[in-house]
Design a protein around this motif. Structure first.
Motif, PDB file in Angstrom:
ATOM      1  N   PRO A 238       0.829  -1.214   0.000  1.00  0.00           N
ATOM      2  CA  PRO A 238       0.000   0.000   0.000  1.00  0.00           C
ATOM      3  C   PRO A 238       0.866   1.268   0.000  1.00  0.00           C
ATOM      4  O   PRO A 238       1.981   1.274   0.524  1.00  0.00           O
ATOM      5  N   GLU A 239       0.331   2.323  -0.594  1.00  0.00           N
ATOM      6  CA  GLU A 239       1.093   3.560  -0.743  1.00  0.00           C
ATOM      7  C   GLU A 239       1.546   4.123   0.596  1.00  0.00           C
ATOM      8  O   GLU A 239       2.655   4.646   0.724  1.00  0.00           O
ATOM      9  N   GLN A 240       0.702   4.012   1.630  1.00  0.00           N
ATOM     10  CA  GLN A 240       1.088   4.574   2.915  1.00  0.00           C
ATOM     11  C   GLN A 240       2.268   3.827   3.531  1.00  0.00           C
ATOM     12  O   GLN A 240       3.102   4.416   4.223  1.00  0.00           O
ATOM     13  N   PHE A 241       2.363   2.501   3.272  1.00  0.00           N
ATOM     14  CA  PHE A 241       3.500   1.734   3.761  1.00  0.00           C
ATOM     15  C   PHE A 241       4.767   2.101   2.999  1.00  0.00           C
ATOM     16  O   PHE A 241       5.851   2.226   3.583  1.00  0.00           O
ATOM     17  N   LYS A 242       4.624   2.268   1.689  1.00  0.00           N
ATOM     18  CA  LYS A 242       5.773   2.684   0.876  1.00  0.00           C
ATOM     19  C   LYS A 242       6.291   4.044   1.341  1.00  0.00           C
ATOM     20  O   LYS A 242       7.502   4.267   1.447  1.00  0.00           O
ATOM     21  N   LEU A 243       5.348   4.939   1.656  1.00  0.00           N
ATOM     22  CA  LEU A 243       5.754   6.262   2.135  1.00  0.00           C
ATOM     23  C   LEU A 243       6.453   6.156   3.490  1.00  0.00           C
ATOM     24  O   LEU A 243       7.456   6.841   3.741  1.00  0.00           O
ATOM     25  N   PHE A 244       5.956   5.277   4.358  1.00  0.00           N
ATOM     26  CA  PHE A 244       6.578   5.103   5.670  1.00  0.00           C
ATOM     27  C   PHE A 244       8.039   4.670   5.530  1.00  0.00           C
ATOM     28  O   PHE A 244       8.942   5.261   6.143  1.00  0.00           O
ATOM     29  N   PHE A 245       8.293   3.651   4.699  1.00  0.00           N
ATOM     30  CA  PHE A 245       9.660   3.156   4.530  1.00  0.00           C
ATOM     31  C   PHE A 245      10.540   4.185   3.834  1.00  0.00           C
ATOM     32  O   PHE A 245      11.727   4.319   4.150  1.00  0.00           O
ATOM     33  N   THR A 246       9.967   4.920   2.904  1.00  0.00           N
ATOM     34  CA  THR A 246      10.749   5.942   2.205  1.00  0.00           C
ATOM     35  C   THR A 246      11.154   7.058   3.164  1.00  0.00           C
ATOM     36  O   THR A 246      12.302   7.516   3.169  1.00  0.00           O
ATOM     37  N   LEU A 247      10.217   7.499   4.003  1.00  0.00           N
ATOM     38  CA  LEU A 247      10.537   8.526   4.998  1.00  0.00           C
ATOM     39  C   LEU A 247      11.588   8.025   5.977  1.00  0.00           C
ATOM     40  O   LEU A 247      12.481   8.769   6.394  1.00  0.00           O
ATOM     41  N   ALA A 248      11.480   6.749   6.355  1.00  0.00           N
ATOM     42  CA  ALA A 248      12.451   6.178   7.288  1.00  0.00           C
ATOM     43  C   ALA A 248      13.853   6.189   6.696  1.00  0.00           C
ATOM     44  O   ALA A 248      14.832   6.526   7.378  1.00  0.00           O
ATOM     45  N   VAL A 249      13.960   5.839   5.417  1.00  0.00           N
ATOM     46  CA  VAL A 249      15.268   5.780   4.766  1.00  0.00           C
ATOM     47  C   VAL A 249      15.909   7.156   4.651  1.00  0.00           C
ATOM     48  O   VAL A 249      17.083   7.346   4.949  1.00  0.00           O
ATOM     49  N   PHE A 250      15.094   8.150   4.257  1.00  0.00           N
ATOM     50  CA  PHE A 250      15.664   9.462   3.952  1.00  0.00           C
ATOM     51  C   PHE A 250      15.690  10.410   5.154  1.00  0.00           C
ATOM     52  O   PHE A 250      16.352  11.447   5.102  1.00  0.00           O
ATOM     53  N   SER A 251      14.993  10.083   6.230  1.00  0.00           N
ATOM     54  CA  SER A 251      14.980  10.968   7.401  1.00  0.00           C
ATOM     55  C   SER A 251      15.810  10.435   8.561  1.00  0.00           C
ATOM     56  O   SER A 251      16.338  11.208   9.364  1.00  0.00           O
ATOM     57  N   GLY A 252      15.918   9.101   8.663  1.00  0.00           N
ATOM     58  CA  GLY A 252      16.626   8.515   9.802  1.00  0.00           C
ATOM     59  C   GLY A 252      15.853   8.616  11.100  1.00  0.00           C
ATOM     60  O   GLY A 252      16.423   8.450  12.178  1.00  0.00           O
TER      61      GLY A 252
END
Length: 329
Positions: A238-252
């Protein structure tokens, strides 16, 4: 004024030491058994014995009121823990931290020390050191607690006993003399993605995920029970999960910080996200709290591509909400 009660050949001296937080009167008692004979073997006069008792009572009262003797020394460790959790941990610690302390106390420390009186525990430096040394040894299954876990247990016990010192229940904290067992190995430090690993991870977020469901029985709305054969199903993340992992990778950011994000925390004009709170799971459910430290409140710059993905997810979320509200019935 100390009260004196004669009990056979001994005397029980009781001193009032004020009141506790619930208004209960605190008392400290001691037993004095005078020698009935002098150094030359002659029987002492009652007036001499009475004077010795009065001297002991006066010194005992002075020591109690000066804090040299603990008013709660007869308290058992289990009773101290109850007071600590109610009067300190619940008020001064974060809910998640207090729950963690309670779990450690109930699982490990209370079974080992709950029956011990705290005035005795305050003198058991060697026993405490031996106890934590044993925790580092392998059990029957060959498993041993990690150094980090043992240090965590030591910190919890030290916190309880430090509070007892502050409450003048014991004169000193025996954990100040206990050292953590020597580490036989060093825990590996967390590793970050390489550029190649990051690329593969981001590509994997777009791959379909296949799940296999075993044969099982289901119940229809009519109440009829029917069998479902084993089957496989492919779904995209789901898009919200993809966004969660993407934010985690780029924000720390920490997991709890990301889960606590609201849409107003994302600034699409400046491509930044604001971190000001965190989500924590406690025994009373999931709660939103402040960040652990003041420095945890921060604004993080994000790549425009990530914010575009977030904007797309926001539009889909708003469309879904509107569609649900407009749906008949």
């Amino acid at each position: 004024m100390a009260s004196i009660e004669k009990r056979g050949d001994s005397y029980r001296v009781t001193v009032s030491a004020g009141y506790d937080a619930s208004g209960r009167k605190l008392r400290q008692s001691a037993t004095f058994k005078p020698d009935r004979l002098t150094a030359t073997g002659r029987t002492k006069a009652e007036s001499v014995i009475e004077k010795e008792v009065q001297t002991f009572a006066a010194q005992f009262e002075h020591d109690v009121k000066a804090g040299a003797l603990s008013v709660g020394g007869s308290m058992r460790f289990s009773e101290l823990v109850d007071c600590y959790l109610e009067q300190y941990a619940a008020l001064e610690l974060e809910k998640g931290t207090a729950d963690g302390y309670r779990a450690i106390l109930e699982k490990r420390l209370l079974p080992a020390w709950g029956h011990t009186r705290i005035k005795e525990l305050a003198q058991k430096h060697l026993d405490l050191q031996a106890y934590f040394n044993r925790l580092a040894l392998p059990d029957r299954d060959g498993r041993a607690l990690s150094p980090a876990t043992i240090k965590r247990y030591m910190a919890v016990l030290s916190s309880v006993l430090s509070w007892a010192v502050n409450m003048r229940l014991i004169p000193s904290n025996p954990m100040e003399h206990v050292r953590a067992p020597r580490e036989s190995y060093k825990e590996p430090k967390p590793k970050s993605f390489t550029i190649e690993e990051l690329k593969r991870f981001m590509e994997a977020l777009d791959l379909p995920q296949t799940a296999t469901y075993k044969a099982h029985k289901r119940t229809a709305q009519s109440g009829t029970v029917y069998s479902v054969q084993e089957y496989r199903e492919s779904r995209k993340l789901p898009e919200q999960f993809k966004l969660f992992f993407t934010l985690a990778v780029f924000s720390g950011c920490r997991r709890g910080e990301l889960i606590a994000l609201d849409w107003p925390d994302l600034d699409f004009d400046t491509c930044t996200i604001s971190i000001s709170k965190s989500v924590s799971k406690t025994s009373h459910g999931v709660i939103v709290k402040k960040t652990k430290t003041a420095s945890g409140v921060r604004i993080i710059n994000m790549p425009p591509s990530v914010m575009q993905q977030a904007s797309f997810c926001l539009r889909r979320n708003m469309y879904y909400v509107v569609a649900c509200r407009c749906r008949p019935g």
